[in-house]
Design an enzyme around this catalytic site. Structure first.
Site, mmCIF file in Angstrom:
data_model
loop_
_atom_site.group_PDB
_atom_site.id
_atom_site.type_symbol
_atom_site.label_atom_id
_atom_site.label_comp_id
_atom_site.label_asym_id
_atom_site.label_seq_id
_atom_site.Cartn_x
_atom_site.Cartn_y
_atom_site.Cartn_z
ATOM 1 N N ASP A 101 51.883 102.702 16.431
ATOM 2 C CA ASP A 101 51.693 102.102 15.109
ATOM 3 C C ASP A 101 52.982 101.319 14.695
ATOM 4 O O ASP A 101 53.508 101.791 13.760
ATOM 5 C CB ASP A 101 51.466 103.204 14.102
ATOM 6 C CG ASP A 101 50.870 102.639 12.930
ATOM 7 O OD1 ASP A 101 50.548 101.598 12.611
ATOM 8 O OD2 ASP A 101 50.839 103.430 11.794
ATOM 9 N N ALA B 58 52.564 104.445 1.620
ATOM 10 C CA ALA B 58 51.709 103.753 2.600
ATOM 11 C C ALA B 58 50.436 104.303 2.514
ATOM 12 O O ALA B 58 49.851 104.706 1.560
ATOM 13 C CB ALA B 58 52.384 104.062 3.947
ATOM 14 N N LEU C 152 60.358 107.155 -2.500
ATOM 15 C CA LEU C 152 60.892 106.022 -1.740
ATOM 16 C C LEU C 152 60.479 104.932 -1.020
ATOM 17 O O LEU C 152 60.636 103.868 -0.898
ATOM 18 C CB LEU C 152 61.782 106.705 -0.608
ATOM 19 C CG LEU C 152 62.685 106.042 0.162
ATOM 20 C CD1 LEU C 152 63.879 105.206 -0.350
ATOM 21 C CD2 LEU C 152 63.057 106.832 1.629
ATOM 22 N N ILE D 80 48.401 106.481 4.268
ATOM 23 C CA ILE D 80 47.896 107.752 4.338
ATOM 24 C C ILE D 80 48.774 108.744 3.355
ATOM 25 O O ILE D 80 48.266 109.799 2.968
ATOM 26 C CB ILE D 80 48.190 108.225 5.680
ATOM 27 C CG1 ILE D 80 47.126 107.447 6.830
ATOM 28 C CG2 ILE D 80 47.883 109.712 5.946
ATOM 29 C CD1 ILE D 80 45.848 107.439 6.511
ATOM 30 N N ALA D 81 49.974 108.375 3.146
ATOM 31 C CA ALA D 81 51.002 109.395 2.633
ATOM 32 C C ALA D 81 52.094 108.473 1.892
ATOM 33 O O ALA D 81 52.007 107.290 2.030
ATOM 34 C CB ALA D 81 51.536 110.168 3.478
ATOM 35 N N GLN D 82 52.911 109.250 1.170
ATOM 36 C CA GLN D 82 54.102 108.713 0.415
ATOM 37 C C GLN D 82 55.328 109.655 0.628
ATOM 38 O O GLN D 82 55.134 110.801 1.078
ATOM 39 C CB GLN D 82 53.819 108.421 -0.989
ATOM 40 C CG GLN D 82 53.594 109.674 -1.866
ATOM 41 C CD GLN D 82 53.450 109.144 -3.476
ATOM 42 O OE1 GLN D 82 52.620 108.239 -3.504
ATOM 43 N NE2 GLN D 82 54.008 110.046 -4.441
#
Length: 539
Positions: A285, A133, A130, A135-137
């Site tokens: 953030d 980014a 979806l 650091i993660a998905q």
């Protein structure tokens, strides 16, 4: 020694391959920065590069450079007032459209982290991410009871690169502190180390899960913000409630649904001040990829808080200092502002406080007399940093995260509703908070709540008092002993100086005799040998 030279050469190669020197005309760069452009062109990768006209070269370069470069791009993506549109359009993609990693790798990480097969955990798992980014998905999925969820999975093998990059940044920070007074005043290396820990914490999704639950607790039943529920979490995986909304930057949708953008902007500002002062737990953030708005009820929409990995907290003293400083600025009382800063211990002794107040009035004064669309908050912040350098002010590192968040908030607010009067809205909130926290009745109640602990500690008070007195006595005895030893050492030095003068005088006389009458050289040599022997015995 410069750490990780190989990594530096890799960053140089990436910058050259994507011809980042061609992003802006050379004349728009400061003269000292133009040397960096020339350095990029010197790399062989620049000679054969075909990326000069690539419309996404900045986005792709930052992706190749790694998570920290992507984070920088995300921060800059909120600054429409500073970044040209053609560059900004690339940075916006870094909010949630970073190059994803393979879905099979994501599944494997989920199974290893949650100790169960993906089909056991979920009734449906969508392999197409979806969002992705730094650091993660995130993948969408459904639980077996029908609840729609999002599954966040950290990227594999990024920790080593982050640690390497922070070693380079730390070296650069130390180099700047050794040469620039402004870097020392900002405690640059401390800020870098704090941010390093923040990013490393972001790699641990159990921390984000705990932050999300805490934020959800603070805003349970709120009409202003909704925080999704967390269902499962581990170090590398977090499963949370799927929400329906659009990013805060999607102003076209707000207009199509007839949302009141002014009211929405005011609500966002109230949420920010509520987080900072009521909860002392603020989202740090806040780029558009992490702040969504519900579209179910356009008449009274709520914000949706996502990605609570980076959160900020202030000490009680810093909270009060920040609130009083903001109120002093709103009231145009810059002498009071300086007094508050002085009470906080940020001003060194001997500072010309009148001159400092004049500089603050000149720099910060326009902030309260202009609408947000005419303010350059980041530029004002840089001027304040320059004042801090010239007057050698000490700025606590814990406030830098709040300043970074303010840059985000100001950027988001400018996009959403440029005419928002931030000071008119903030003043009653801050005034009420300061009054509440300086209320004598409330302070007495807090002291009363601490009485049981004080009474429990009273049992140990005699022992602690005796220990303290013994400590003072021992310290006094040690101090007297040190004074006596220093006095004895001083007497010994004086005696040695006297002996040295006497023996030096005798030797000078003997040498004079030897020069005048060579017949006495042997006698002089014998006498000098005897003198040296006596000197060594006495010494």
């Amino acid at each position: 020694m410069i750490p990780h030279v190989t990594r530096l050469f890799e960053l140089w190669r990436i910058a050259a391959h994507y011809r980042l020197d061609t992003l802006f005309p050379a004349e728009e760069f400061p003269p000292k920065a133009r040397h960096a452009l020339a350095l990029i062109r010197l790399h062989p990768a620049a000679w054969s590069s075909r990326e000069r006209k690539n419309p996404l070269k900045l986005k792709q370069a930052l992706e190749d450079m790694g998570p920290l470069a992507i984070k920088l791009g995300q921060l800059l993506s909120t600054r429409r007032d500073l970044i040209p549109p053609e560059v900004l359009s690339q940075l916006v993609l870094l909010q949630d459209q970073v190059k994803p990693f393979d879905a099979q790798v994501a599944k494997q990480r989920i199974q290893e982290s949650l100790k169960a097969d993906v089909n056991t955990l979920f009734a449906r798992f969508d392999e197409q991410p979806l969002a992705a980014a730094s650091i993660a998905q995130v993948h969408t999925a459904a639980l077996h009871d029908g609840r729609e969820v999002v599954v966040k999975v950290t990227r594999p093998d990024i920790r080593v690169q982050i640690l390497q990059d922070f070693e380079i940044i730390t070296w650069l920070g130390q180099w700047l502190e050794s040469r620039l007074e402004a870097a020392r005043a900002l405690h640059l290396t401390e800020i870098i180390q704090d941010y390093r820990q923040i990013i490393l914490n972001e790699l641990d999704l159990t921390i984000e899960a705990d932050n999300t639950r805490r934020m959800r607790h603070y805003f349970t039943g709120s009409s202003m913000m909704y925080v999704p529920e967390v269902y499962m979490d581990s170090k590398d995986v977090m499963v949370a409630e799927r929400i329906t909304g659009v990013p805060i930057s999607d102003t076209a949708t707000f207009d199509r649904l007839g949302m009141d953008r002014a009211e929405l902007a005011e609500k966002g500002l109230i949420i920010f001040f509520t987080q900072v002062f009521r909860d002392n737990f603020f989202h740090a953030d806040m780029h558009p990829g992490n702040v969504f708005v519900e579209t179910i009820n356009p008449v009274s929409p709520r914000y949706i808080a996502l990605d609570c990995a980076i959160m900020g907290e202030l000490s009680k003293q810093d909270q009060m200092t920040v609130a009083r400083m903001l109120l002093a600025v709103m009231n145009n009382n810059f002498m009071q502002l300086i007094q508050i800063v002085h009470q906080a211990g940020w001003i060194p002794p001997g500072t010309d406080q009148d001159a400092l107040a004049r500089e603050m009035r000149r720099t910060v004064g326009p902030m309260v007399s202009k609408p947000m669309d005419q303010l350059d908050f980041a530029g004002i912040l840089l001027q304040v940093m320059d004042i801090a350098r010239r007057f050698r002010l000490e700025i606590p590192p814990q406030l830098m995260l709040l300043l970074k968040t303010l840059v985000h908030v100001e950027g988001l607010g400018t996009d959403l509703y440029p005419q928002l009067d931030i000071w008119k809205l903030a003043k009653p909130i801050l005034t009420e908070w300061v009054k509440s926290n300086m209320n004598p009745v409330k302070n007495m109640k807090e002291i009363g709540q601490q009485i049981p602990d004080l009474l429990l500690g009273a049992h140990d008070l005699p022992t602690l008092l005796i220990d303290s007195l013994n400590g003072l006595k021992n310290q006094s005895a040690w101090h007297d002993r040190q004074v006596r030893e220093i006095q004895q050492l001083r007497m010994q030095i004086q005696q040695q100086q006297q002996r040295s003068w006497i023996f030096g005088s005798i030797i000078l006389i003997l040498l004079t005799i030897a020069i005048i009458s060579p017949w006495y050289i042997s006698i002089v040599l014998i006498a000098m040998t005897a003198l040296f022997a006596v000197w060594r015995i006495i010494k």
